[in-house]
Design a protein around this motif. Structure first.
Motif, mmCIF file in Angstrom:
data_model
loop_
_atom_site.group_PDB
_atom_site.id
_atom_site.type_symbol
_atom_site.label_atom_id
_atom_site.label_comp_id
_atom_site.label_asym_id
_atom_site.label_seq_id
_atom_site.Cartn_x
_atom_site.Cartn_y
_atom_site.Cartn_z
ATOM 1 N N SER A 1 -15.704 -4.768 0.133
ATOM 2 C CA SER A 1 -14.868 -3.717 -0.439
ATOM 3 C C SER A 1 -13.399 -4.065 -0.234
ATOM 4 O O SER A 1 -13.052 -4.906 0.585
ATOM 5 N N SER B 1 -12.190 0.440 -3.213
ATOM 6 C CA SER B 1 -13.297 0.166 -4.115
ATOM 7 C C SER B 1 -14.580 0.545 -3.384
ATOM 8 O O SER B 1 -14.935 -0.037 -2.367
ATOM 9 N N ILE C 1 -13.184 2.410 -8.304
ATOM 10 C CA ILE C 1 -11.923 2.505 -7.571
ATOM 11 C C ILE C 1 -11.613 3.981 -7.374
ATOM 12 O O ILE C 1 -11.487 4.732 -8.341
#
Length: 155
Positions: A34, A46, A51
């Protein structure tokens, strides 16, 4: 006059500050794949391929809008060059203080972390670029001031 070169430099300075809304100034990639991006508007992470904004920076966003409008407003002070010069110095000081604030927000949001060169986004150079444009505008304003004074001496 509005068609002077300092108008272009002050407009570029405004564009550089408002460019902070588009580009993150820090991106951190976690070992689990991430990532987190620090933007002027907040922290974006993320999560599961999406997002998501996890934290908002309202004060920083408002300060960025005000700071971005100052060079634009300075363009229209062309009739009073001394005031325009003072505003340019004020803008430079405010951008430097704003940059310090960005660093403090990043330290607070990320905690203690080792930053590498690949962690810095394009937003890191935009305040410095804006200062550079204001300095170029300041040079143009001073040249105009010299030209006016020399023309007054000839009269």
């Amino acid at each position: 006059m509005l068609q002077r070169v300092q108008t272009i430099w002050l407009f570029f300075s405004t564009a550089a500050i408002f460019g902070l809304f588009l580009f993150p100034y820090l991106q951190v990639y976690n070992p689990d794949g991430s990532s987190r991006a620090l933007k002027i508007t907040g922290i974006q992470e993320s999560v599961g391929g999406q997002i998501v904004q996890t934290e908002a920076f309202l004060a920083l966003t408002i300060a960025t809008v005000i700071l971005g409008l100052l060079p634009f407003i300075t363009i229209f002070l062309f009739k009073n060059r001394n005031q325009q010069i003072k505003m340019c110095y004020l803008i430079i000081a405010l951008i430097l203080g704003f940059s310090f604030w960005l660093v403090q927000v990043a330290k607070q949001a990320l905690g203690v972390i080792n930053l590498q060169t690949e962690n810095y986004g394009l937003g890191v150079i935009l305040p410095s670029l804006s200062v550079f444009f204001v300095i170029l505008a300041l040079r143009g304003i001073r040249k105009d001031e010299k030209l006016i004074k020399s023309a007054d001496r000839l009269r």
